[in-house]
Design an enzyme around this catalytic site. Structure first.
Site, mmCIF file in Angstrom:
data_model
loop_
_atom_site.group_PDB
_atom_site.id
_atom_site.type_symbol
_atom_site.label_atom_id
_atom_site.label_comp_id
_atom_site.label_asym_id
_atom_site.label_seq_id
_atom_site.Cartn_x
_atom_site.Cartn_y
_atom_site.Cartn_z
ATOM 1 N N ASP A 38 0.858 -1.191 0.000
ATOM 2 C CA ASP A 38 0.000 0.000 0.000
ATOM 3 C C ASP A 38 0.889 1.235 0.000
ATOM 4 O O ASP A 38 1.302 1.734 1.051
ATOM 5 C CB ASP A 38 -0.929 -0.021 1.212
ATOM 6 C CG ASP A 38 -2.071 0.973 1.051
ATOM 7 O OD1 ASP A 38 -2.118 1.665 0.013
ATOM 8 O OD2 ASP A 38 -2.920 1.059 1.953
ATOM 9 N N ILE A 39 1.203 1.705 -1.200
ATOM 10 C CA ILE A 39 2.169 2.799 -1.359
ATOM 11 C C ILE A 39 1.525 4.044 -1.962
ATOM 12 O O ILE A 39 2.068 5.123 -1.884
ATOM 13 C CB ILE A 39 3.372 2.342 -2.215
ATOM 14 C CG1 ILE A 39 2.928 1.871 -3.607
ATOM 15 C CG2 ILE A 39 4.138 1.217 -1.500
ATOM 16 C CD1 ILE A 39 4.062 1.582 -4.576
ATOM 17 N N LYS A 40 0.372 3.900 -2.603
ATOM 18 C CA LYS A 40 -0.395 5.021 -3.183
ATOM 19 C C LYS A 40 0.484 6.018 -3.928
ATOM 20 O O LYS A 40 0.329 7.236 -3.763
ATOM 21 C CB LYS A 40 -1.217 5.731 -2.098
ATOM 22 C CG LYS A 40 -2.304 4.833 -1.479
ATOM 23 C CD LYS A 40 -3.264 5.590 -0.578
ATOM 24 C CE LYS A 40 -4.331 4.716 0.035
ATOM 25 N NZ LYS A 40 -3.858 3.717 0.999
ATOM 26 N N ARG A 41 1.364 5.531 -4.765
ATOM 27 C CA ARG A 41 2.213 6.422 -5.539
ATOM 28 C C ARG A 41 1.438 6.993 -6.726
ATOM 29 O O ARG A 41 0.446 6.399 -7.177
ATOM 30 C CB ARG A 41 3.460 5.692 -6.042
ATOM 31 C CG ARG A 41 4.334 5.074 -4.947
ATOM 32 C CD ARG A 41 4.851 6.125 -3.980
ATOM 33 N NE ARG A 41 5.910 5.611 -3.133
ATOM 34 C CZ ARG A 41 5.785 5.300 -1.846
ATOM 35 N NH1 ARG A 41 4.649 5.448 -1.206
ATOM 36 N NH2 ARG A 41 6.831 4.855 -1.159
#
Lengths: 293, 293
Positions: A96-99
């Site tokens: 879960d990095i939401k880049r």
């Protein structure tokens, strides 16, 4: 096997719980924490025990990188070790990095999170900068059997600020994002009829959920907001056609289950009990709604 | 001194160039790279030499974390070392991380990038999830003199996909985001009349730039897209009231200046020459436009 089929099958076998390893140092039982000199090592060992106890009752693990970044390099070492352990156990990993960045930068993020130290199966992405901020990942989706979950509609209060704005041409921003991502996903369908390009869809009003499940019928959902964030089984079951087509994340409520149950010494067993309870509650609700329809 | 005043003063003194340390391993001169066994060390040493040669001709440094993440832990060690070196030199650091997540996670990102191993002065944020994904950083803005640059309108082609969508109630999504961020920023004004909460505004059509500079009159801008991404001095100068009020980022064109100039052995000097040329070109254009008006 296509990664979305693997995830689909895992849901069939183990249920729809996505265990969020948002492991804050503050979540560790005191007695456990003090047996480790290095905070990163303590976090990894905490994760490891919970993973060992939950592999057969969850679909996948979502690892929220922010909690590890917060501890700097030693935290990212724990992040790396956690991912390596999950891979060794053949668990499915959602990073879960939401880049979300321009193409040249997105290529670097793809390299960072789809190979090397931080390799995962799926990553989460933020769509604000547009489709060219998503496209660089497709090479990995295609050639290395990786998957994406793009933010569509989230479960936080602030989702009303921009995601839910009404557009001049009709619908809301999240409808537009959902549609674009859904169309992109059609090139990457698994045998289960879902796409390797999924979406993050938060728990919202039931009628809205129904409409989104129908229009985004080939999108696999990552559903946040369950448990500590207030989502209930009733909220999420509409997303899960026949109990599949999505995974439901819970982090704090599972990681901290030992507190409510006074099971500090056997915290991993408490997490297992909580994950099973969550799975069964959602399954019961799915059945009830199916009976209703 | 308030961090936005420090940045404003740095622009007055050194000009408006923001040097982007988006240091890909592929950017290093071959002869230089092979003198290091560790890729991370090579990248840090490359950065260090460029920093030493540009401190007096740039306003600040923007470090794009994706390039470091791509090398895993050893890359993040180079990221940490680069930030530490910049702090030691009293340079202003913008960590280009474009994070955006729910409040509990945002708190972790704030801790990660405003203290500890990865401490910076400003970070970039993505607004998709709403204002509650920005608010957790304000504690650091207030109590630790930190700053933010929130994505408003970016310079990539994909900015048309969502950022530029027309809203039912008028304006475009980026107008709405800009306005919300601008209002939030009014609580954090420096003596220079700009806010610690800035915005990322890409080079676009000149009339649009004028309108945004006027409506977001207390927002300090981080302006991407110059150089390798196609932006020109003419494009950006409208953002810079009297040559201040923003910094203009250039990464590849400065880092790779040694190639065009055949200065592989003295790559850092080539970067200095390029940064000066960029600063002077924009300054000349600012003067020309001022004369015109």
């Amino acid at each position: 096997m296509n990664i979305v089929d693997k995830l689909y099958n895992r849901v069939e076998k183990n249920g729809m719980v996505c265990l969020g390893l948002d492991t804050s140092l503050a979540y560790l039982p005191e007695g456990f924490k003090k047996t480790y000199e290095d905070d990163g090592e303590a976090i990894f060992e905490f994760n490891k025990r919970i993973i060992d106890k939950t592999l057969d009752v969850v679909a996948c693990y979502k690892v929220q990188i922010a909690y590890y970044e917060a501890l700097g390099l030693k935290g990212l070492k724990a992040y790396k070790d956690t991912l390596a352990y999950l891979r060794k156990k053949d668990a499915i990993i959602i990073a879960d990095i939401k880049r979300g960045d321009i193409a040249a930068t997105a290529k670097m993020y793809a390299k960072a999170h789809f190979e090397g130290d931080f390799e995962s199966d799926f990553i989460t992405l933020s769509p604000y900068m547009g489709m060219d901020s998503i496209e660089p990942y497709l090479e990995y989706v295609k050639d290395r059997n990786k998957g994406l979950f793009v933010l569509v509609r989230t479960s936080n209060k602030g989702a009303e600020d921009f995601e839910a704005l009404d557009l001049k041409d009709g619908g809301k921003l999240y409808d537009n994002v959902g549609e674009r991502v859904h169309i992109l996903g059609k090139e990457f369908l698994g045998e289960c009829s879902y796409s390797q390009i999924g979406g993050v869809l938060g728990c919202t009003q039931r009628e809205e959920v129904k409409a989104m499940r129908e229009s985004l019928n080939q999108m696999f959902f990552l559903i946040p907001g369950y448990g500590a964030q207030g989502g209930t089984a009733e909220d999420v079951c509409e997303y899960l056609k026949d109990g599949n087509g999505g995974v439901v994340n819970s982090s704090r409520k599972i990681l901290l289950a030992y507190k409510e149950r006074n099971m500090e010494e056997d915290f991993a067993e408490a997490s297992r009990i909580e994950a099973i309870a969550m799975r069964d509650a959602i399954n019961a609700e799915v059945k009830r709604v199916k009976g209703e329809n």
